[in-house]
Design a protein around this motif. Structure first.
Motif, PDB file in Angstrom:
ATOM      1  N   PRO A 236      -8.656   3.474   4.793  1.00 33.11           N
ATOM      2  CA  PRO A 236      -7.913   4.715   4.558  1.00 33.11           C
ATOM      3  C   PRO A 236      -6.426   4.511   4.272  1.00 33.11           C
ATOM      4  CG  PRO A 236      -9.454   5.022   6.356  1.00 33.11           C
ATOM      5  CD  PRO A 236      -9.489   3.558   6.019  1.00 33.11           C
ATOM      6  N   SER A 237      -5.832   3.443   4.812  1.00 31.53           N
ATOM      7  CA  SER A 237      -4.404   3.208   4.590  1.00 31.53           C
ATOM      8  C   SER A 237      -4.121   2.492   3.270  1.00 31.53           C
ATOM      9  CB  SER A 237      -3.826   2.383   5.744  1.00 31.53           C
ATOM     10  OG  SER A 237      -4.457   1.117   5.816  1.00 31.53           O
TER      11      SER A 237
ATOM     12  N   GLY B 196       0.787  -1.220   0.000  1.00 30.75           N
ATOM     13  CA  GLY B 196       0.000   0.000   0.000  1.00 30.75           C
ATOM     14  C   GLY B 196       0.821   1.273   0.000  1.00 30.75           C
ATOM     15  N   THR B 197       2.146   1.169  -0.105  1.00 36.86           N
ATOM     16  CA  THR B 197       3.019   2.343  -0.160  1.00 36.86           C
ATOM     17  C   THR B 197       3.139   2.820  -1.607  1.00 36.86           C
ATOM     18  OG1 THR B 197       4.273   1.654   1.783  1.00 36.86           O
ATOM     19  CG2 THR B 197       5.346   3.201   0.284  1.00 36.86           C
ATOM     20  N   ILE B 198       2.826   4.099  -1.856  1.00 34.80           N
ATOM     21  CA  ILE B 198       2.776   4.621  -3.226  1.00 34.80           C
ATOM     22  C   ILE B 198       3.361   6.028  -3.304  1.00 34.80           C
ATOM     23  CG2 ILE B 198       0.731   3.276  -3.882  1.00 34.80           C
ATOM     24  CD1 ILE B 198      -0.899   5.914  -3.469  1.00 34.80           C
TER      25      ILE B 198
ATOM     26  N   ASP C  78       1.033   2.506   6.300  1.00 36.04           N
ATOM     27  CA  ASP C  78       0.139   2.799   7.426  1.00 36.04           C
ATOM     28  C   ASP C  78      -0.293   4.255   7.466  1.00 36.04           C
ATOM     29  OD1 ASP C  78       2.642   3.730   8.047  1.00 36.04           O
ATOM     30  OD2 ASP C  78       2.653   2.997  10.110  1.00 36.04           O
ATOM     31  N   ASP C  79      -0.019   5.013   6.405  1.00 38.54           N
ATOM     32  CA  ASP C  79      -0.503   6.387   6.302  1.00 38.54           C
ATOM     33  C   ASP C  79      -2.020   6.328   6.109  1.00 38.54           C
ATOM     34  OD1 ASP C  79      -1.390   8.859   4.898  1.00 38.54           O
ATOM     35  OD2 ASP C  79       0.729   9.380   4.976  1.00 38.54           O
ATOM     36  N   SER C  80      -2.758   6.918   7.032  1.00 38.27           N
ATOM     37  CA  SER C  80      -4.225   6.788   7.003  1.00 38.27           C
ATOM     38  C   SER C  80      -4.919   8.135   6.843  1.00 38.27           C
ATOM     39  CB  SER C  80      -4.713   6.088   8.277  1.00 38.27           C
ATOM     40  OG  SER C  80      -4.283   6.790   9.427  1.00 38.27           O
TER      41      SER C  80
ATOM     42  N   LEU D   6      -5.482   2.764  -2.955  1.00 35.44           N
ATOM     43  CA  LEU D   6      -6.477   3.431  -3.799  1.00 35.44           C
ATOM     44  C   LEU D   6      -7.005   4.705  -3.158  1.00 35.44           C
ATOM     45  CD1 LEU D   6      -8.150   3.523  -6.368  1.00 35.44           C
ATOM     46  CD2 LEU D   6      -9.806   1.974  -5.280  1.00 35.44           C
ATOM     47  N   PRO D   7      -7.457   4.706  -1.906  1.00 31.86           N
ATOM     48  CA  PRO D   7      -7.872   5.971  -1.285  1.00 31.86           C
ATOM     49  C   PRO D   7      -6.739   6.993  -1.220  1.00 31.86           C
ATOM     50  CG  PRO D   7      -8.726   4.113  -0.030  1.00 31.86           C
ATOM     51  CD  PRO D   7      -7.754   3.555  -1.017  1.00 31.86           C
ATOM     52  N   LYS D   8      -5.515   6.532  -0.957  1.00 34.21           N
ATOM     53  CA  LYS D   8      -4.391   7.465  -0.890  1.00 34.21           C
ATOM     54  C   LYS D   8      -4.103   8.069  -2.268  1.00 34.21           C
ATOM     55  CE  LYS D   8      -1.564   4.701   1.346  1.00 34.21           C
ATOM     56  NZ  LYS D   8      -0.592   4.058   2.233  1.00 34.21           N
ATOM     57  N   LEU D   9      -4.308   7.285  -3.327  1.00 30.60           N
ATOM     58  CA  LEU D   9      -4.157   7.827  -4.679  1.00 30.60           C
ATOM     59  C   LEU D   9      -5.183   8.931  -4.922  1.00 30.60           C
ATOM     60  CD1 LEU D   9      -3.104   7.939  -7.569  1.00 30.60           C
ATOM     61  CD2 LEU D   9      -4.558   5.948  -8.099  1.00 30.60           C
ATOM     62  N   LEU D  10      -6.416   8.715  -4.488  1.00 29.84           N
ATOM     63  CA  LEU D  10      -7.440   9.751  -4.635  1.00 29.84           C
ATOM     64  C   LEU D  10      -7.045  11.005  -3.866  1.00 29.84           C
ATOM     65  CD1 LEU D  10     -10.692   7.592  -4.289  1.00 29.84           C
ATOM     66  CD2 LEU D  10      -9.620   8.431  -6.392  1.00 29.84           C
TER      67      LEU D  10
END
Length: 497
Positions: A133-134, A86-88, A105-107, A137-141
């Motif tokens: 949240p972590s 999940g790291t991007i 773990d960035d949420s 896909l949500p972090k990309l948004l």
């Protein structure tokens, strides 16, 4: 098992963790010929956790040179990379970072996660998981919302993709394992185009995705100069760090399972068909051979010990705990509020049945060790109820596996032999995958390269006594409304077989 060789061929495994990069150079018999490490630095602010991608590359260079010191260059046959799930980041067309790396773990994406969940409701229902949240896909948004004017050719990179591009000198495909939390459809092996359009994710932003073990390219001259990896060395698509650790534990054939006991408890296994979990607590990666890799993470684990006995010598407590089998107490040992596996109960809290105030501390310590083992058995109960095969070998890894007594206790509670791998580092898993990707099937390769240092046999007379306490915990969890009745009934049936 392959025989060691005086001047063997070696494969490199690169593991990007949270605090460091680890690299191992491993031969076909599983012997390590070189190792290296490079430190990483994080920037944390509340729910935000970032790292500088350039530091990833610097640490990889350092670790590779250490691992290859004294290893003949001509003997290096392949390399694979695993990273945190999940790291991007966003990068330009040349691969130069446009953003920091948003860590696993960035949420921060608390508003974007429900939007992604709602837009892809049918997809998530079919795949059996739901964006958090972590997740990537949500972090990309979130990134797109805060960087609305991206340059032409900009693209999303997972952490492993960034290192792959630096190694080869150009863009590489991502592997489907790292792509899972970005919304990749592992069942159809494709990006969900309609969902991405609904979420207004620009066409061309996401990389091509391939199965782990697929050849991605070769190490370029510039990277060879920086890392010491010979130019032309094949780069093979890797997997997430959790899957890499599963490979290093040798859990690669249907029915095999790896139980990772660290701060929390994680089970990962192999099935021929994807498990469909109505609770959504089990989700699956996909292996290079097309099998499925289901897993679940509990909120119980070894973290309860350091919280209950801060600064204490746990080995001494283990020795004293052996007198209490079973403990006079039954404890549900949560490391934090809320349970995620084998049931979903955000409101769940740890508890102890019995007169804890009168029990010796060794008795209470015993109840913690036993409680974790009882939850571990309940996890297997739930996987069996979902239809997962449980007849293969089980290996134990993680910090908890360093306690020989706890391993014995877990073997007694599970009523089955448990293997202890000699080396369960994720970097070893990537060395295994690098060799499999360039020559032989993964399961065959792992049989050569993964070694067990011991097998712990269960003690049937202890099993019978311990399962009485296990069933007390099952009853208590059901009575509190956390454990579904169907799961509780299945656990009781298995205990009475």
């Amino acid at each position: 098992m392959a025989e060691p060789n005086a001047r063997p061929e070696v494969w490199l495994g690169i593991d990007l963790g949270t605090q460091s990069v680890r690299v191992l150079a491993v031969d076909a018999a599983g012997a390590t010929h070189g190792s290296g490490a490079g430190r990483l630095r994080s920037h944390r602010n509340g729910p935000r956790h970032e790292q500088d991608p350039e530091h990833w590359w610097s640490a990889v260079r350092t670790a590779c040179r250490q691992a290859l010191d004294g290893v003949p260059g001509a003997s290096v046959r392949g390399v694979a990379v695993c990273a945190t799930s999940g790291t991007i980041l966003l990068a330009d067309r040349t691969g130069r970072p446009l953003t920091p790396g948003l860590m696993y773990d960035d949420s921060r994406a608390v508003e974007e996660a429900p939007r992604a969940a709602e837009a892809g409701a049918d997809l998530w229902e079919r795949l059996g998981h739901r964006p958090q949240p972590s997740w990537a896909l949500p972090k990309l948004l979130w990134l797109l919302g805060h960087h609305p004017r991206l340059p032409a050719g900009a693209r999303l990179l997972h952490q492993a993709d960034y290192i792959g591009a630096r190694l080869t000198g150009g863009p590489v495909a991502t592997d489907s394992s790292h792509a899972l939390k970005t919304g990749y459809d592992l069942e159809h092996e494709a990006w969900p185009t309609a969902l991405l359009e609904d979420l207004r994710i620009p066409a061309g932003l996401l990389p091509k995705a391939v199965r782990p073990g697929t050849a991605l390219g070769a190490v370029c001259a510039e990277a060879a100069e920086s890392t010491g990896i010979p130019e032309g060395t094949p780069l093979v698509a890797g997997m997430t760090d959790g899957c890499a650790a599963q490979i290093s534990a040798g859990a690669l054939e249907p029915g095999a399972w790896n139980s990772v006991l660290g701060t929390t408890l994680v089970l990962k296994g192999v099935t021929a068909r994807r498990l469909r979990d109505p609770l959504g607590v089990v989700y699956s990666h996909r292996a290079p051979d097309g099998n499925w890799l289901p897993g679940g993470a509990s909120s119980t684990g070894a973290g309860v010990l350091s919280r209950a006995f801060p600064g204490r010598n746990l080995a001494t407590l283990d020795a004293r705990a052996q007198r209490y089998e079973p403990s006079s107490l039954v404890t549900y040992p949560l490391a934090s509020r809320g349970e995620r596996f084998p049931f979903l109960a955000p409101e769940a809290e740890g508890f102890t049945l019995g007169a804890r105030h009168r029990a010796p501390e060794a008795d209470y310590h015993a109840s913690l060790l036993q409680g974790v083992a009882f939850v571990e058995r309940l996890c297997f109960d739930y996987l069996g109820l979902l239809g997962a095969p449980l007849d293969g070998p089980v290996t134990l890894t993680g910090g908890g596996a360093r306690s020989r007594y706890w391993c014995q206790l877990r073997a007694d509670v599970l009523a089955r032999p448990l293997g202890l791998p000699d080396n369960a580092e994720a970097a070893l898993g990537m060395a295994v995958l690098a060799r499999a990707g360039t020559s032989t099937p993964l399961s065959t390769t792992a049989r050569d390269m993964v070694r067990l240092r011991a097998v712990v046999e269960p003690r049937p007379e202890r099993t019978r006594r311990l399962l009485e306490s296990h069933l007390e915990l099952v009853d208590a969890l059901e009575e509190r409304g956390w454990l579904p009745t169907a799961v509780a009934r299945h656990a009781r049936r298995r205990a009475h077989l």
